[in-house]
Write an enzyme that holds these catalytic residues in place. Sequence first.
Site, PDB file in Angstrom:
ATOM      1  N   HIS A   1     -33.569 -12.968  56.045  1.00  0.00           N
ATOM      2  CA  HIS A   1     -33.215 -11.645  56.573  1.00  0.00           C
ATOM      3  C   HIS A   1     -34.441 -10.892  57.080  1.00  0.00           C
ATOM      4  O   HIS A   1     -34.333 -10.101  58.017  1.00  0.00           O
ATOM      5  CB  HIS A   1     -32.462 -10.844  55.511  1.00  0.00           C
ATOM      6  CG  HIS A   1     -31.093 -11.379  55.246  1.00  0.00           C
ATOM      7  ND1 HIS A   1     -30.529 -11.412  53.990  1.00  0.00           N
ATOM      8  CD2 HIS A   1     -30.175 -11.932  56.069  1.00  0.00           C
ATOM      9  CE1 HIS A   1     -29.330 -11.949  54.067  1.00  0.00           C
ATOM     10  NE2 HIS A   1     -29.094 -12.275  55.320  1.00  0.00           N
TER      11      HIS A   1
ATOM     12  N   HIS B   1     -28.617 -18.226  60.201  1.00  0.00           N
ATOM     13  CA  HIS B   1     -28.142 -18.941  59.018  1.00  0.00           C
ATOM     14  C   HIS B   1     -26.626 -18.818  58.896  1.00  0.00           C
ATOM     15  O   HIS B   1     -26.003 -17.969  59.526  1.00  0.00           O
ATOM     16  CB  HIS B   1     -28.842 -18.446  57.748  1.00  0.00           C
ATOM     17  CG  HIS B   1     -28.674 -16.982  57.487  1.00  0.00           C
ATOM     18  ND1 HIS B   1     -29.444 -16.014  58.120  1.00  0.00           N
ATOM     19  CD2 HIS B   1     -27.841 -16.310  56.669  1.00  0.00           C
ATOM     20  CE1 HIS B   1     -29.082 -14.818  57.696  1.00  0.00           C
ATOM     21  NE2 HIS B   1     -28.107 -14.977  56.813  1.00  0.00           N
TER      22      HIS B   1
ATOM     23  N   CYS C   1     -18.014 -10.923  51.620  1.00  0.00           N
ATOM     24  CA  CYS C   1     -18.773 -11.792  52.515  1.00  0.00           C
ATOM     25  C   CYS C   1     -20.046 -12.220  51.792  1.00  0.00           C
ATOM     26  O   CYS C   1     -20.493 -11.555  50.868  1.00  0.00           O
ATOM     27  CB  CYS C   1     -19.094 -11.112  53.835  1.00  0.00           C
ATOM     28  SG  CYS C   1     -19.883  -9.524  53.692  1.00  0.00           S
TER      29      CYS C   1
ATOM     30  N   HIS D   1     -22.970 -15.947  51.678  1.00  0.00           N
ATOM     31  CA  HIS D   1     -23.555 -17.142  52.277  1.00  0.00           C
ATOM     32  C   HIS D   1     -23.092 -18.379  51.510  1.00  0.00           C
ATOM     33  O   HIS D   1     -23.030 -18.355  50.281  1.00  0.00           O
ATOM     34  CB  HIS D   1     -25.081 -17.067  52.231  1.00  0.00           C
ATOM     35  CG  HIS D   1     -25.610 -15.836  52.880  1.00  0.00           C
ATOM     36  ND1 HIS D   1     -25.868 -14.678  52.177  1.00  0.00           N
ATOM     37  CD2 HIS D   1     -25.899 -15.573  54.174  1.00  0.00           C
ATOM     38  CE1 HIS D   1     -26.306 -13.761  53.018  1.00  0.00           C
ATOM     39  NE2 HIS D   1     -26.334 -14.278  54.231  1.00  0.00           N
TER      40      HIS D   1
ATOM     41  N   GLU E   1     -16.930 -11.098  43.408  1.00  0.00           N
ATOM     42  CA  GLU E   1     -16.976  -9.693  43.805  1.00  0.00           C
ATOM     43  C   GLU E   1     -15.711  -8.924  43.452  1.00  0.00           C
ATOM     44  O   GLU E   1     -15.781  -7.799  42.980  1.00  0.00           O
ATOM     45  CB  GLU E   1     -17.210  -9.565  45.321  1.00  0.00           C
ATOM     46  CG  GLU E   1     -18.597  -9.963  45.754  1.00  0.00           C
ATOM     47  CD  GLU E   1     -18.880  -9.657  47.216  1.00  0.00           C
ATOM     48  OE1 GLU E   1     -18.203  -8.788  47.813  1.00  0.00           O
ATOM     49  OE2 GLU E   1     -19.800 -10.284  47.778  1.00  0.00           O
TER      50      GLU E   1
ATOM     51  N   GLU F   1     -29.494  -9.226  59.810  1.00  0.00           N
ATOM     52  CA  GLU F   1     -28.516 -10.297  59.641  1.00  0.00           C
ATOM     53  C   GLU F   1     -28.461 -11.031  60.973  1.00  0.00           C
ATOM     54  O   GLU F   1     -28.196 -10.421  62.008  1.00  0.00           O
ATOM     55  CB  GLU F   1     -27.117  -9.724  59.346  1.00  0.00           C
ATOM     56  CG  GLU F   1     -26.975  -9.063  58.003  1.00  0.00           C
ATOM     57  CD  GLU F   1     -26.778 -10.036  56.857  1.00  0.00           C
ATOM     58  OE1 GLU F   1     -26.977 -11.249  57.047  1.00  0.00           O
ATOM     59  OE2 GLU F   1     -26.436  -9.569  55.769  1.00  0.00           O
TER      60      GLU F   1
ATOM     61  N   GLU G   1     -26.477 -14.269  61.840  1.00  0.00           N
ATOM     62  CA  GLU G   1     -25.599 -15.204  61.146  1.00  0.00           C
ATOM     63  C   GLU G   1     -24.620 -15.910  62.073  1.00  0.00           C
ATOM     64  O   GLU G   1     -24.152 -15.339  63.049  1.00  0.00           O
ATOM     65  CB  GLU G   1     -24.804 -14.456  60.064  1.00  0.00           C
ATOM     66  CG  GLU G   1     -25.718 -13.853  59.018  1.00  0.00           C
ATOM     67  CD  GLU G   1     -24.996 -13.198  57.859  1.00  0.00           C
ATOM     68  OE1 GLU G   1     -25.605 -13.158  56.779  1.00  0.00           O
ATOM     69  OE2 GLU G   1     -23.856 -12.728  58.029  1.00  0.00           O
TER      70      GLU G   1
END
EC number: 5.3.3.2
Length: 177
Positions: free
Chosen positions: A25, A31, A66, A68, A86, A111, A113
């Site tokens: 980041h 990524h 959300c 990774h 979460e 970000e 992504e």
Amino acid sequence: MKEENVILVNEADEPIGLMPKMEAHEKAVLHRAFSVFIMNDKGETMLQQRAKDKYHSPLLWTNTCCSHQREGETNIQAGKRRLQEEMGFTAELEELFSFIYKAPFDNGLTEHELDHVMMGKFQGEPQINPSEVEDWKWMALEDIKEDIASNPDGYTAWFKIIFERFYDHLIHKSEEQ
């Protein structure tokens, strides 16, 4: 606690290495990531408000969850894992589409992504993890769209980008049926 690695990818979503999440980041390196949208039988979407102690975008509203993917984990496995971590529940997920986006934050992180967007269904109340989530609510798609337009600073940078694509995907899907 050991910092998690993210999976670095090229634009074709082919893995090209691993990097600690914070470093990726800081350097704005592309990524793999995912975003989960949970909907109920009324067609409402579950939004979460990020916890006040998050290192970026605290107290902003965003999609259900959300994060990774971990090395060796499928997109669906990752989505289910993070939904449980979460929001305290799991649901069957369907991958809808993926796309690349870049969103800078006010703290200098970015970000960048290749985001896999997934959707699932759930009825009921989540058991939120207070270290991740401050609050949650159900909102109709049209209400979200209107609220983002009138209150853009209340939402995460990525959610504003992803929601537009999610909304368009659902509208086109319903037109085809």
